[in-house]
Design a protein around this motif. Structure first.
Motif, PDB file in Angstrom:
ATOM      1  N   ALA A 230      -8.745  23.835  -4.660  1.00  0.00           N
ATOM      2  CA  ALA A 230      -9.018  22.595  -3.917  1.00  0.00           C
ATOM      3  C   ALA A 230      -7.905  21.571  -4.032  1.00  0.00           C
ATOM      4  CB  ALA A 230     -10.339  21.985  -4.389  1.00  0.00           C
ATOM      5  N   ASP A 231      -6.772  21.943  -4.611  1.00  0.00           N
ATOM      6  CA  ASP A 231      -5.678  20.990  -4.789  1.00  0.00           C
ATOM      7  C   ASP A 231      -4.857  20.874  -3.503  1.00  0.00           C
ATOM      8  OD1 ASP A 231      -6.295  20.329  -7.431  1.00  0.00           O
ATOM      9  OD2 ASP A 231      -5.295  22.127  -8.169  1.00  0.00           O
ATOM     10  N   PHE A 232      -5.313  19.985  -2.632  1.00  0.00           N
ATOM     11  CA  PHE A 232      -4.623  19.683  -1.378  1.00  0.00           C
ATOM     12  C   PHE A 232      -4.383  18.174  -1.343  1.00  0.00           C
ATOM     13  CE2 PHE A 232      -7.068  23.528  -0.332  1.00  0.00           C
ATOM     14  CZ  PHE A 232      -6.050  24.347   0.151  1.00  0.00           C
ATOM     15  N   PRO A 233      -3.286  17.709  -1.933  1.00  0.00           N
ATOM     16  CA  PRO A 233      -3.072  16.253  -2.011  1.00  0.00           C
ATOM     17  C   PRO A 233      -2.967  15.571  -0.663  1.00  0.00           C
ATOM     18  CG  PRO A 233      -1.105  17.486  -2.686  1.00  0.00           C
ATOM     19  CD  PRO A 233      -2.211  18.473  -2.567  1.00  0.00           C
ATOM     20  N   ASN A 234      -2.718  16.329   0.418  1.00  0.00           N
ATOM     21  CA  ASN A 234      -2.643  15.709   1.739  1.00  0.00           C
ATOM     22  C   ASN A 234      -3.916  15.889   2.553  1.00  0.00           C
ATOM     23  OD1 ASN A 234      -0.222  14.504   1.366  1.00  0.00           O
ATOM     24  ND2 ASN A 234       0.991  16.037   2.445  1.00  0.00           N
ATOM     25  N   ILE A 235      -4.988  16.281   1.879  1.00  0.00           N
ATOM     26  CA  ILE A 235      -6.338  16.139   2.445  1.00  0.00           C
ATOM     27  C   ILE A 235      -6.975  14.977   1.695  1.00  0.00           C
ATOM     28  CG2 ILE A 235      -8.624  17.153   2.707  1.00  0.00           C
ATOM     29  CD1 ILE A 235      -7.345  19.884   2.921  1.00  0.00           C
ATOM     30  N   ARG A 236      -7.338  13.940   2.422  1.00  0.00           N
ATOM     31  CA  ARG A 236      -7.811  12.703   1.787  1.00  0.00           C
ATOM     32  C   ARG A 236      -9.114  12.236   2.430  1.00  0.00           C
ATOM     33  NH1 ARG A 236      -2.088   9.987   0.865  1.00  0.00           N
ATOM     34  NH2 ARG A 236      -1.048  11.792  -0.051  1.00  0.00           N
ATOM     35  N   PHE A 237     -10.043  11.836   1.576  1.00  0.00           N
ATOM     36  CA  PHE A 237     -11.350  11.362   2.035  1.00  0.00           C
ATOM     37  C   PHE A 237     -11.535   9.888   1.694  1.00  0.00           C
ATOM     38  CE2 PHE A 237     -12.337  15.664   2.794  1.00  0.00           C
ATOM     39  CZ  PHE A 237     -13.584  15.778   3.393  1.00  0.00           C
ATOM     40  N   PHE A 238     -12.043   9.150   2.680  1.00  0.00           N
ATOM     41  CA  PHE A 238     -12.489   7.778   2.449  1.00  0.00           C
ATOM     42  C   PHE A 238     -14.004   7.785   2.626  1.00  0.00           C
ATOM     43  CE2 PHE A 238     -13.698   3.490   3.413  1.00  0.00           C
ATOM     44  CZ  PHE A 238     -12.804   2.673   2.722  1.00  0.00           C
TER      45      PHE A 238
ATOM     46  N   GLN B  50      -4.260  23.299   7.059  1.00  0.00           N
ATOM     47  CA  GLN B  50      -3.499  24.543   6.908  1.00  0.00           C
ATOM     48  C   GLN B  50      -2.900  25.002   8.231  1.00  0.00           C
ATOM     49  OE1 GLN B  50      -6.633  26.917   5.074  1.00  0.00           O
ATOM     50  NE2 GLN B  50      -5.650  26.749   3.074  1.00  0.00           N
ATOM     51  N   GLU B  51      -3.646  24.822   9.316  1.00  0.00           N
ATOM     52  CA  GLU B  51      -3.158  25.289  10.614  1.00  0.00           C
ATOM     53  C   GLU B  51      -2.084  24.367  11.187  1.00  0.00           C
ATOM     54  OE1 GLU B  51      -3.932  28.175  12.229  1.00  0.00           O
ATOM     55  OE2 GLU B  51      -5.016  28.703  10.387  1.00  0.00           O
ATOM     56  N   LYS B  52      -2.226  23.059  11.012  1.00  0.00           N
ATOM     57  CA  LYS B  52      -1.279  22.103  11.599  1.00  0.00           C
ATOM     58  C   LYS B  52      -0.189  21.670  10.619  1.00  0.00           C
ATOM     59  CE  LYS B  52      -3.824  21.910  15.354  1.00  0.00           C
ATOM     60  NZ  LYS B  52      -3.392  22.586  16.602  1.00  0.00           N
ATOM     61  N   ASN B  53      -0.395  21.953   9.349  1.00  0.00           N
ATOM     62  CA  ASN B  53       0.572  21.597   8.307  1.00  0.00           C
ATOM     63  C   ASN B  53       0.886  20.109   8.301  1.00  0.00           C
ATOM     64  OD1 ASN B  53       2.262  22.149   6.120  1.00  0.00           O
ATOM     65  ND2 ASN B  53       4.054  22.398   7.432  1.00  0.00           N
ATOM     66  N   ILE B  54      -0.175  19.301   8.415  1.00  0.00           N
ATOM     67  CA  ILE B  54      -0.024  17.851   8.360  1.00  0.00           C
ATOM     68  C   ILE B  54      -1.141  17.273   7.510  1.00  0.00           C
ATOM     69  CG2 ILE B  54       1.136  17.578  10.590  1.00  0.00           C
ATOM     70  CD1 ILE B  54      -1.524  16.893  11.810  1.00  0.00           C
ATOM     71  N   ALA B  55      -0.975  16.003   7.136  1.00  0.00           N
ATOM     72  CA  ALA B  55      -2.009  15.320   6.365  1.00  0.00           C
ATOM     73  C   ALA B  55      -3.269  15.158   7.215  1.00  0.00           C
ATOM     74  CB  ALA B  55      -1.504  13.959   5.896  1.00  0.00           C
ATOM     75  N   VAL B  56      -4.421  15.254   6.562  1.00  0.00           N
ATOM     76  CA  VAL B  56      -5.706  15.070   7.241  1.00  0.00           C
ATOM     77  C   VAL B  56      -6.518  14.050   6.463  1.00  0.00           C
ATOM     78  CG1 VAL B  56      -7.863  16.145   7.964  1.00  0.00           C
ATOM     79  CG2 VAL B  56      -5.711  17.419   8.160  1.00  0.00           C
ATOM     80  N   GLY B  57      -6.996  13.037   7.165  1.00  0.00           N
ATOM     81  CA  GLY B  57      -7.852  12.025   6.568  1.00  0.00           C
ATOM     82  C   GLY B  57      -9.246  12.101   7.158  1.00  0.00           C
TER      83      GLY B  57
ATOM     84  N   ILE C  36       0.860  -1.188   0.000  1.00  0.00           N
ATOM     85  CA  ILE C  36       0.000   0.000   0.000  1.00  0.00           C
ATOM     86  C   ILE C  36       0.889   1.228   0.000  1.00  0.00           C
ATOM     87  CG2 ILE C  36      -1.778   1.249   1.273  1.00  0.00           C
ATOM     88  CD1 ILE C  36      -2.667  -1.498   2.398  1.00  0.00           C
ATOM     89  N   ASP C  37       0.752   2.053  -1.038  1.00  0.00           N
ATOM     90  CA  ASP C  37       1.645   3.187  -1.252  1.00  0.00           C
ATOM     91  C   ASP C  37       1.039   4.502  -0.771  1.00  0.00           C
ATOM     92  OD1 ASP C  37       3.403   1.438  -2.535  1.00  0.00           O
ATOM     93  OD2 ASP C  37       2.415   1.745  -4.474  1.00  0.00           O
ATOM     94  N   ASP C  38       1.910   5.493  -0.671  1.00  0.00           N
ATOM     95  CA  ASP C  38       1.499   6.871  -0.373  1.00  0.00           C
ATOM     96  C   ASP C  38       0.716   6.958   0.932  1.00  0.00           C
ATOM     97  OD1 ASP C  38       1.361   9.641  -0.923  1.00  0.00           O
ATOM     98  OD2 ASP C  38      -0.629   9.405  -1.816  1.00  0.00           O
ATOM     99  N   VAL C  39       1.251   6.304   1.958  1.00  0.00           N
ATOM    100  CA  VAL C  39       0.621   6.310   3.277  1.00  0.00           C
ATOM    101  C   VAL C  39       1.181   7.481   4.082  1.00  0.00           C
ATOM    102  CG1 VAL C  39       0.300   5.036   5.429  1.00  0.00           C
ATOM    103  CG2 VAL C  39       0.324   3.817   3.222  1.00  0.00           C
ATOM    104  N   TYR C  40       0.286   8.291   4.639  1.00  0.00           N
ATOM    105  CA  TYR C  40       0.708   9.406   5.484  1.00  0.00           C
ATOM    106  C   TYR C  40       0.196   9.205   6.907  1.00  0.00           C
ATOM    107  CZ  TYR C  40       2.904  12.567   2.169  1.00  0.00           C
ATOM    108  OH  TYR C  40       3.779  13.151   1.286  1.00  0.00           O
ATOM    109  N   VAL C  41       0.937   9.771   7.833  1.00  0.00           N
ATOM    110  CA  VAL C  41       0.519   9.813   9.230  1.00  0.00           C
ATOM    111  C   VAL C  41       0.154  11.263   9.544  1.00  0.00           C
ATOM    112  CG1 VAL C  41       1.187   9.405  11.623  1.00  0.00           C
ATOM    113  CG2 VAL C  41       2.026   7.889   9.807  1.00  0.00           C
TER     114      VAL C  41
END
Length: 642
Positions: free
Chosen positions: A138-146, A188-195, A104-109
């Motif tokens: 809307a181009d935020f590659p580290n905002i991800r929806f399941f 934007q505030e935490k500068n981390i990936a959000v799922g 499984i690729d492109d896994v973020y914490v």
């Protein structure tokens, strides 16, 4: 006491029904459907990973230099637990046994939130007010929806369908508008990936989102669980039949088969109608028969004396998905939206004498409109402007109507089983919840059912007091599809009372609803208010995270002084006079109060009341309110009479 009683009931039921824990057996190595490319794992919490395989084989899992192994149990299940990780990525998750390998690729914490509830949580970003602006950015590659696929089941499921999708201008329109704005601000505030795990379904009450075990622990809801079990209903099969009927609706072509689009078709029996041409205006009180959707056919005969040029068919208003035919020839126009739509008609499709314009309009929830008034549909040929008004003909029964969802979707626990249980124990930071409209018919029950849901989910996730943030119902005055009355105020009160549960937060939306639409389109402010609650409750920041909440009142000199929590640096009114307060004496005859803000308090009076005893604020389905704190967050409706 409720919490302790439910824990005991849950433990007993687990031992009493061991098969409920049994996963789908397969000899092939499988991992739960949440573990897919582009996934986000919760930072700084242990990471459970689980699936199925061949019994007695060993499964090896590796992620970012961590390794763990587990033996597949006799029931084919396996599970490993990785240590907590800091935010970062991309990583590769590897899962192997002797025969199979999963990569499984492109896994973020980063940060993971579960977004659940009914239609206002499901309401898409693409349908919200902010979409025109968001689509450009809307181009935020580290905002991800399941997005969890809809489903219902009598038994708790152990796998889930869906995929992780990165936010972009091409994908974000399908995301929950509320959850997107929450995720964007957090990212934007935490500068981390959000799922965001989006598990929501429009029109659902709270009962199917609570497990049967939890509902059986309450005398008020236990009979409904027993009744559902004894009915023998099979929601999975019923839902499969529903999906077949939806497909039949989507592919409906009976009108074309009958020749409804041609001049030769006999329409003498059709209903005579006038503008606007839409389901709700033409069929009035019958509208409910055609919800959630149908195909409306309308026909208009017109005469032409000459044909020397191409023509333009002009619509001052054409909204919805339409198929347009002139004398049997389709004129290409799909998904039209807005006003001033013009279609060029080659003179070859027209004829001298009698002509026919036929339109098949797809209506979902009574949407879709052709023309708003007389003259709003016309034909332009050179300098001639021919109004196509007067009498039109309509028929709503040519095609099948959209099927009704099985009523079993509302059975106790069936959505929990299919759409929540398979997510457990995936580590999340907390829950975002927007639901309640479907429970306004029995709002007082929500006082115990909402806390029961929160406790149920927390017990099962085993993450302690997992933050639970929710949206209080917005203002809504009702429409011909959905009535609204004082029950909305009682439901909001039940939500307000739920703040007694630890680690909960409420986004008040009493000022940003829509008086005539149960689905207000302002989802940005809702998401941002939830984020303010998350800052304090989940991330322990010192911020004003709530609008003013009633604390107590004091009767003094023919006035009532009202004190508030979360007043911030002071109270303000967004209108010249403070609106929304009512005051009463012992007779409970409420009158509009004169309200004056004094620092962090509000003083209430009425000239005819010398001995006021009771107050209400915003106590209506669609009240006028104006009280905020200086952080710009609105006060919650409340009452002091019980």
């Amino acid at each position: 006491m409720l919490y302790r009683h439910y824990i005991c009931f849950l433990i007993l039921s687990i031992f009493a029904f061991p098969n409920a824990l049994k996963a789908f057996q397969s000899d092939s190595l499988c991992v739960n459907g949440l573990f897919k490319h582009h996934m986000v794992l919760q930072r700084e919490k242990s990471i459970p990973i689980w699936g199925t395989g061949k019994p007695e084989t060993t499964v090896h899992v590796s992620l970012n230099n961590q390794r763990a192994s587990a033996t597949v149990q006799p029931d084919s299940t396996w599970r490993v637990q990785l240590s907590a990780m800091i935010a970062g990525g991309p990583h590769i998750l590897q899962i192997t046994d002797l025969r199979d390998s999963i990569s499984i690729d492109d896994v973020y914490v980063g940060e993971v939130w579960l977004a659940s509830g009914q239609s206002n949580m499901e309401f898409t970003l693409g349908s919200s007010l902010s979409w025109a602006e968001e689509q450009l950015h809307a181009d935020f590659p580290n905002i991800r929806f399941f997005q969890v696929v809809h489903g219902m089941n009598n038994q708790q499921q152990h796998d889930v369908q869906g995929s992780w999708v990165r936010s972009s201008s091409a994908t974000a329109a399908a995301f929950s508008g509320v959850a997107y704005h929450f995720a964007k601000k957090l990212h934007q505030e935490k500068n981390i990936a959000v799922g965001i795990i989006q598990s929501a379904w429009g029109g659902t009450p709270i009962e199917p989102w609570i497990s049967e075990d939890a509902l059986s622990s309450r005398e008020e809801t236990k009979p409904s669980v027993i009744q559902a079990r004894e009915s023998g209903a099979q929601p999975t099969q019923l839902y499969a039949k529903y999906l077949q009927d939806v497909e039949a609706f989507e592919n409906a072509s009976e009108g074309l088969r009958l020749g409804v689009h041609t001049l030769a078709y006999q329409d003498q029996h059709w209903k005579k109608v006038s503008f606007p041409l839409q389901v709700s205006s033409i069929y009035g009180d019958e509208t409910a028969l055609y919800i959630p959707g149908c195909y409306l056919w309308v026909r208009k005969h017109f005469d032409l004396s000459s044909l020397d040029k191409d023509a333009t068919l002009q619509f001052d208003e054409l909204e919805g998905e339409a198929a347009i035919y002139v004398n049997g020839t389709e004129i290409e126009l799909k998904n039209a939206q807005g006003t001033s739509q013009g279609l060029v008609l080659p003179k070859s499709v027209l004829k001298k004498g009698r002509n026919l314009l036929a339109i098949r309009l797809r209506s979902l929830w009574a949407t879709g409109t052709v023309g708003h008034s007389e003259g709003s549909v016309s034909l332009v040929i050179g300098t001639k402007h021919i109004k196509l008004d007067g009498e039109w003909l309509s028929n709503i029964s040519v095609e099948p109507r959209y099927p009704d969802l099985p009523k079993e979707r509302n059975n106790p626990g069936v959505l929990f089983n299919a759409m929540i249980a398979p997510l457990i124990p995936y580590s999340v930071q907390g829950v975002l919840w927007y639901q309640g409209e479907a429970n306004t018919w029995r709002p007082r029950d929500y006082q115990f059912m909402f806390p029961l849901l929160i406790q149920d989910w927390r017990i099962r996730w085993q993450q302690g007091y997992m933050p639970f943030l929710f949206v209080q119902l917005p203002n809504f005055g009702g429409n011909n599809l959905a009535p609204a009355d004082e029950s909305w105020a009682y439901l909001r009160e039940a939500q307000l009372m739920t703040l007694q549960q630890p680690a909960t937060g409420m986004a008040v939306s009493i000022d940003i609803g829509d008086a005539t639409d149960i689905h207000p389109r302002n989802k940005k402010d809702v998401g941002l208010r939830l984020y303010e609650a998350a800052r304090h409750i989940a991330y322990h920041e010192d911020n004003v995270y709530s609008g003013p909440l009633y604390r107590r009142m004091e009767i003094k000199d023919h006035k009532i002084i009202v004190y508030f929590d979360h007043a911030g640096d002071g109270l303000i009114s967004k209108t010249a006079s403070v609106e929304g307060f009512k005051i009463a004496g012992a007779d409970n005859n409420f009158e509009d109060a004169t309200a004056t803000i004094v620092g962090n308090t509000v003083e209430l009076s009425h000239p005819s009341l010398k001995n006021p005893t009771t107050i209400r604020y915003g106590w209506a389905a669609d009240p006028k309110v104006s009280l905020y704190n200086t952080a710009g967050l609105p006060a919650s409706p409340f009452r002091t009479d019980k």
